[in-house]
Scaffold this motif. Structure first.
Motif, PDB file in Angstrom:
ATOM      1  N   GLN A   1       0.817  -1.205   0.000  1.00  0.00           N
ATOM      2  CA  GLN A   1       0.000   0.000   0.000  1.00  0.00           C
ATOM      3  C   GLN A   1       0.854   1.259   0.000  1.00  0.00           C
ATOM      4  O   GLN A   1       0.583   2.210  -0.750  1.00  0.00           O
ATOM      5  N   LYS A   2       1.904   1.293   0.815  1.00  0.00           N
ATOM      6  CA  LYS A   2       2.744   2.494   0.876  1.00  0.00           C
ATOM      7  C   LYS A   2       3.465   2.740  -0.442  1.00  0.00           C
ATOM      8  O   LYS A   2       3.664   3.893  -0.847  1.00  0.00           O
ATOM      9  N   ASN A   3       3.850   1.684  -1.131  1.00  0.00           N
ATOM     10  CA  ASN A   3       4.514   1.845  -2.423  1.00  0.00           C
ATOM     11  C   ASN A   3       3.553   2.420  -3.457  1.00  0.00           C
ATOM     12  O   ASN A   3       3.924   3.279  -4.268  1.00  0.00           O
ATOM     13  N   VAL A   4       2.311   1.953  -3.431  1.00  0.00           N
ATOM     14  CA  VAL A   4       1.304   2.468  -4.357  1.00  0.00           C
ATOM     15  C   VAL A   4       0.970   3.917  -4.010  1.00  0.00           C
ATOM     16  O   VAL A   4       0.753   4.748  -4.908  1.00  0.00           O
ATOM     17  N   GLU A   5       0.929   4.236  -2.727  1.00  0.00           N
ATOM     18  CA  GLU A   5       0.702   5.626  -2.316  1.00  0.00           C
ATOM     19  C   GLU A   5       1.790   6.538  -2.880  1.00  0.00           C
ATOM     20  O   GLU A   5       1.509   7.640  -3.380  1.00  0.00           O
ATOM     21  N   PHE A   6       3.044   6.095  -2.806  1.00  0.00           N
ATOM     22  CA  PHE A   6       4.155   6.885  -3.341  1.00  0.00           C
ATOM     23  C   PHE A   6       4.003   7.061  -4.846  1.00  0.00           C
ATOM     24  O   PHE A   6       4.169   8.161  -5.385  1.00  0.00           O
ATOM     25  N   PHE A   7       3.664   5.978  -5.548  1.00  0.00           N
ATOM     26  CA  PHE A   7       3.466   6.036  -6.996  1.00  0.00           C
ATOM     27  C   PHE A   7       2.349   7.015  -7.353  1.00  0.00           C
ATOM     28  O   PHE A   7       2.471   7.789  -8.307  1.00  0.00           O
ATOM     29  N   TYR A   8       1.289   7.017  -6.557  1.00  0.00           N
ATOM     30  CA  TYR A   8       0.120   7.848  -6.856  1.00  0.00           C
ATOM     31  C   TYR A   8       0.296   9.286  -6.366  1.00  0.00           C
ATOM     32  O   TYR A   8      -0.520  10.147  -6.656  1.00  0.00           O
ATOM     33  N   GLY A   9       1.361   9.542  -5.625  1.00  0.00           N
ATOM     34  CA  GLY A   9       1.661  10.903  -5.211  1.00  0.00           C
ATOM     35  C   GLY A   9       0.955  11.370  -3.958  1.00  0.00           C
ATOM     36  O   GLY A   9       0.760  12.583  -3.767  1.00  0.00           O
ATOM     37  N   ILE A  10       0.579  10.430  -3.068  1.00  0.00           N
ATOM     38  CA  ILE A  10      -0.101  10.848  -1.840  1.00  0.00           C
ATOM     39  C   ILE A  10       0.652  10.406  -0.589  1.00  0.00           C
ATOM     40  O   ILE A  10       0.120  10.473   0.517  1.00  0.00           O
ATOM     41  N   SER A  11       1.890   9.975  -0.747  1.00  0.00           N
ATOM     42  CA  SER A  11       2.639   9.491   0.414  1.00  0.00           C
ATOM     43  C   SER A  11       2.915  10.607   1.417  1.00  0.00           C
ATOM     44  O   SER A  11       3.074  10.351   2.619  1.00  0.00           O
TER      45      SER A  11
END
Length: 328
Positions: free
Chosen positions: A139-149
């Motif tokens: 989930q955290k990796n996808v958050e980073f990819f999507y720009g919301i980390s």
């Protein structure tokens, strides 16, 4: 057990594709924290549920201040989840929901919930190209990819949460509790913010294979078989077994088992040319006025597939309308 409620103002997520399946549903975002990965021996220590309702949105958490609080955590969690029609998780079909059900069974707690499980991880993993772009679909990796980390406040991971809980049990403190609960809180908040990433998936194929809510039914999956369209589903209220065979007024097979609410439905199709099959949708629904805008409807027929191309969106729209109008 401790109940923690944080109020938020959150607008319900909306998109054309998402609303096709979930408009009008009570959607809850759900995540659990456990002492390990094995429900036979490990326990639930924390649950988080985000209920989205505009200015009245809230994140409710149930925290086991002692491991012995697990049963109370589960009972309260199930009470909140019972208000949801759709429960959104990240890998919840494989982990969170089965873990919750198995731990509930350990305490002889009924988990008779009627909901649709929207597992964002499963959809991204199977029905998007993200796995080719990212080393991991955490989930955290996808958050980073999507720009919301950068909208996440917690600084720990799940493994660290377990370590902190072990320290908390021996030496309770507000500081440790805050770190543990903040991680879970941010997981559910961030997961909600990730819903727009569904636009990067083949959502109609995903729903065809993974199901969706449809009135009093929850579709498990649809399958095109040699003699038609097969629908596997669960029905909410079932008093008696139900069976019907094709007639002029009901041109389909249906069986519903009252003991487990499972439904099996087959709608016959016909082949108009090699590799091309259709359903006489007009004979089943009578009124197709809200479906004829879809390109796979013509002269009262629904085109299921043309050779290898399956019309997932149109089939799903037909199945939802059929089940919502079905009177048993």
């Amino acid at each position: 057990m401790k109940e923690i409620i944080r109020k938020h103002t959150i607008e319900k997520y909306s998109s054309k594709a998402f609303d096709m399946y979930f408009k009008g549903c009570n959607v809850a975002i759900f995540d659990i924290e456990t002492t390990g990965l094995m429900p036979a021996r490990d326990k639930i220590i924390l649950t988080g549920i985000l209920e989205i309702n505009g200015a009245d949105s809230q994140c409710i958490q149930y925290f086991a201040e002692r491991p012995e609080d697990e049963a109370e955590v589960i009972r309260n969690t199930l009470a909140v989840l019972s208000r949801a029609d759709c429960i959104v998780t990240y890998n919840g079909r494989s982990f969170d929901m089965p873990f919750l059900e198995k731990r509930a069974a350990k305490h002889n707690i009924s988990t008779n919930l009627h909901y649709y499980s929207l597992d964002l991880y499963m959809i991204l993993s199977r029905y998007s190209e993200l796995r080719k772009s990212l080393d991991s679909l955490s989930q955290k990796n996808v958050e980073f990819f999507y720009g919301i980390s950068d909208t996440r406040d917690d600084e720990i991971n799940g493994y660290q949460s377990v370590q902190l809980y072990e320290r908390y049990v021996n030496h309770p403190s507000y500081e440790l509790e805050e770190k543990i609960t903040l991680h879970n809180h941010d997981d559910v908040m961030q997961l909600y913010k990730l819903l727009p990433i569904l636009s990067m998936t083949d959502i109609h194929r995903a729903m065809f294979c993974l199901g969706y809510p449809a009135g009093d039914f929850i579709v498990n999956k649809c399958t095109i078989v040699s003699d038609g369209l097969h629908i596997s589903a669960r029905k909410g209220i079932v008093n008696n077994d139900y069976i019907c065979f094709p007639t002029e007024s009901t041109p389909y097979n249906m069986y519903i088992n009252a003991s487990d609410h499972h439904a099996e439905i087959t709608i016959p199709s016909e082949s108009i040319r090699p590799g091309i099959s259709v359903i006489d949708a007009q004979a089943i629904l009578n009124d197709l006025s809200d479906l004829e805008r879809y390109p796979a409807y013509e002269s009262g027929y629904l085109l299921l597939k043309t050779h290898d191309k399956i019309n997932y969106m149109e089939i799903n729209a037909f199945v939802m309308r059929f089940l919502k109008l079905l009177e048993l």
